[in-house]
Design an enzyme around this catalytic site. Structure first.
Site, mmCIF file in Angstrom:
data_model
loop_
_atom_site.group_PDB
_atom_site.id
_atom_site.type_symbol
_atom_site.label_atom_id
_atom_site.label_comp_id
_atom_site.label_asym_id
_atom_site.label_seq_id
_atom_site.Cartn_x
_atom_site.Cartn_y
_atom_site.Cartn_z
ATOM 1 N N GLY A 14 -8.244 62.629 -37.748
ATOM 2 C CA GLY A 14 -7.639 63.911 -37.362
ATOM 3 C C GLY A 14 -8.441 65.139 -37.742
ATOM 4 O O GLY A 14 -7.880 66.229 -37.853
ATOM 5 N N ASN A 16 -10.617 66.677 -35.861
ATOM 6 C CA ASN A 16 -10.552 67.598 -34.721
ATOM 7 C C ASN A 16 -9.187 68.271 -34.642
ATOM 8 O O ASN A 16 -9.085 69.458 -34.317
ATOM 9 C CB ASN A 16 -10.856 66.866 -33.405
ATOM 10 C CG ASN A 16 -12.340 66.716 -33.160
ATOM 11 O OD1 ASN A 16 -13.021 67.684 -32.822
ATOM 12 N ND2 ASN A 16 -12.862 65.514 -33.379
ATOM 13 N N MET A 88 -7.364 56.533 -29.643
ATOM 14 C CA MET A 88 -8.124 55.348 -29.272
ATOM 15 C C MET A 88 -7.302 54.398 -28.398
ATOM 16 O O MET A 88 -7.314 53.183 -28.572
ATOM 17 C CB MET A 88 -8.632 54.630 -30.537
ATOM 18 C CG MET A 88 -9.411 55.533 -31.457
ATOM 19 S SD MET A 88 -10.702 56.495 -30.632
ATOM 20 C CE MET A 88 -12.047 55.338 -30.774
ATOM 21 N N LYS A 89 -6.630 54.987 -27.460
ATOM 22 C CA LYS A 89 -5.790 54.212 -26.559
ATOM 23 C C LYS A 89 -6.031 54.777 -25.165
ATOM 24 O O LYS A 89 -6.191 55.989 -25.015
ATOM 25 C CB LYS A 89 -4.344 54.463 -26.982
ATOM 26 C CG LYS A 89 -3.336 53.562 -26.392
ATOM 27 C CD LYS A 89 -3.195 52.287 -27.163
ATOM 28 C CE LYS A 89 -2.569 51.257 -26.252
ATOM 29 N NZ LYS A 89 -2.777 49.916 -26.625
ATOM 30 N N ILE A 90 -6.050 53.915 -24.181
ATOM 31 C CA ILE A 90 -6.249 54.419 -22.820
ATOM 32 C C ILE A 90 -4.933 54.989 -22.305
ATOM 33 O O ILE A 90 -3.889 54.333 -22.392
ATOM 34 C CB ILE A 90 -6.767 53.289 -21.901
ATOM 35 C CG1 ILE A 90 -8.199 52.939 -22.323
ATOM 36 C CG2 ILE A 90 -6.712 53.697 -20.433
ATOM 37 C CD1 ILE A 90 -8.792 51.762 -21.614
ATOM 38 N N ASN A 105 -10.043 65.317 -23.107
ATOM 39 C CA ASN A 105 -10.445 64.369 -24.142
ATOM 40 C C ASN A 105 -11.789 64.791 -24.709
ATOM 41 O O ASN A 105 -12.599 65.396 -24.011
ATOM 42 C CB ASN A 105 -10.586 62.974 -23.508
ATOM 43 C CG ASN A 105 -11.058 61.928 -24.502
ATOM 44 O OD1 ASN A 105 -10.558 61.854 -25.633
ATOM 45 N ND2 ASN A 105 -12.039 61.116 -24.114
ATOM 46 N N HIS A 107 -15.228 63.185 -26.399
ATOM 47 C CA HIS A 107 -15.903 61.890 -26.500
ATOM 48 C C HIS A 107 -17.266 62.070 -27.192
ATOM 49 O O HIS A 107 -17.996 63.011 -26.874
ATOM 50 C CB HIS A 107 -16.099 61.301 -25.092
ATOM 51 C CG HIS A 107 -16.666 59.929 -25.136
ATOM 52 N ND1 HIS A 107 -15.895 58.808 -25.434
ATOM 53 C CD2 HIS A 107 -17.929 59.469 -24.964
ATOM 54 C CE1 HIS A 107 -16.671 57.740 -25.430
ATOM 55 N NE2 HIS A 107 -17.909 58.105 -25.143
HETATM 56 C C1 GAR Z 1 -14.104 61.950 -32.624
HETATM 57 O O1 GAR Z 1 -15.444 61.968 -33.032
HETATM 58 C C2 GAR Z 1 -13.996 61.678 -31.152
HETATM 59 O O2 GAR Z 1 -15.121 62.074 -30.430
HETATM 60 C C3 GAR Z 1 -13.861 60.195 -31.108
HETATM 61 O O3 GAR Z 1 -13.083 59.857 -32.221
HETATM 62 C C4 GAR Z 1 -13.383 60.778 -33.266
HETATM 63 C C5 GAR Z 1 -12.075 61.171 -33.921
HETATM 64 O O4 GAR Z 1 -12.307 61.895 -35.078
HETATM 65 N N1 GAR Z 1 -13.205 59.785 -29.895
HETATM 66 C C6 GAR Z 1 -13.492 58.678 -29.240
HETATM 67 O O5 GAR Z 1 -14.333 57.875 -29.611
HETATM 68 C C7 GAR Z 1 -12.702 58.475 -27.967
HETATM 69 N N2 GAR Z 1 -13.229 57.420 -27.209
HETATM 70 P P1 GAR Z 1 -11.146 62.722 -35.762
HETATM 71 O O6 GAR Z 1 -9.913 61.816 -35.813
HETATM 72 O O7 GAR Z 1 -11.648 63.022 -37.146
HETATM 73 O O8 GAR Z 1 -10.904 63.954 -34.944
#
Ligand code: GAR
Length: 187
Positions: A14, A16, A88-90, A105, A107
């Protein structure tokens, strides 16, 4: 300015989400975070929601029709915009159709390269010279909706997965808010 009531979907750390919480406290930032949804009961990110008194909901994605529950929550909080921040879920067509063009989203790669999981390992294996992050709209195809913003950096000798993740996430904390501002700039 009327701030859009936004839901942030998370599954883990979390960071972000935390960054968006800070940014959204600015009166000129176009969204307010009205709800956090996690598909992981133990997601550390839920702590950020608690700390800032943001309503949150854990929705077990192993249950059939769990997206109905998500939709009920989104309606309850009058959500008009959704950010997937490490979710992390579609997201299925069901939700995408209800929120067409209103789900974005983040990525950790320069899409269309390295869709899906394990991006950093694949980037290193292929000896990429550059990588970065992408904020994009969510459509029915995984990591394939239109790009809103991309940010890049050079991969250096000695960069390992941990370093790539940390450099990518530093850029994500800029890219995600910038993308949101860009989306609502002329509205
Ligand atoms: C982020 O780096 C994001 O880009 C990635 O998960 C991380 C979550 O970090 N997302 C994916 O890989 C989606 N396919 P956070 O929970 O610290 O924000």
């Amino acid at each position: 300015m009327v701030k859009r009531k936004t839901c942030i979907f998370i599954s883990g750390q979390g960071s972000n989400l935390k960054n968006l919480i800070f940014r959204s406290r600015d009166k000129n930032f176009p969204i307010t975070i009205s709800l956090v949804i996690s598909n992981n009961k133990n997601a550390f990110g839920i702590k950020h929601a608690k700390k800032y008194s943001i309503p949150y909901s854990y929705i077990n994605s192993n249950y059939k029709n769990y997206e109905n529950k998500i939709l009920l929550n989104l309606k309850k909080y009058k959500i008009s915009f959704i950010c997937l921040a490490g979710y992390m879920k579609i997201v299925s067509n069901f939700l995408i159709q209800k929120y067409r063009g209103k789900i974005i989203n983040i990525h950790p790669s320069l899409l269309p390269k390295y869709k899906g999981l394990n991006t950093f390992a694949r980037i290193l294996k292929n000896k990429e010279k550059k990588t970065g992050c992408t904020v994009h709209y969510v459509n029915e195809k995984l990591d394939s909706g239109n790009t809103i913003i991309q940010k890049k950096f050079f991969v250096l000798n000695g960069d390992d997965e941990k370093i790539l993740k940390s450099k990518t996430q530093k850029l994500e904390y800029k890219a995600f808010p910038e993308a949101i501002i860009k989306i609502f700039r002329n509205t």
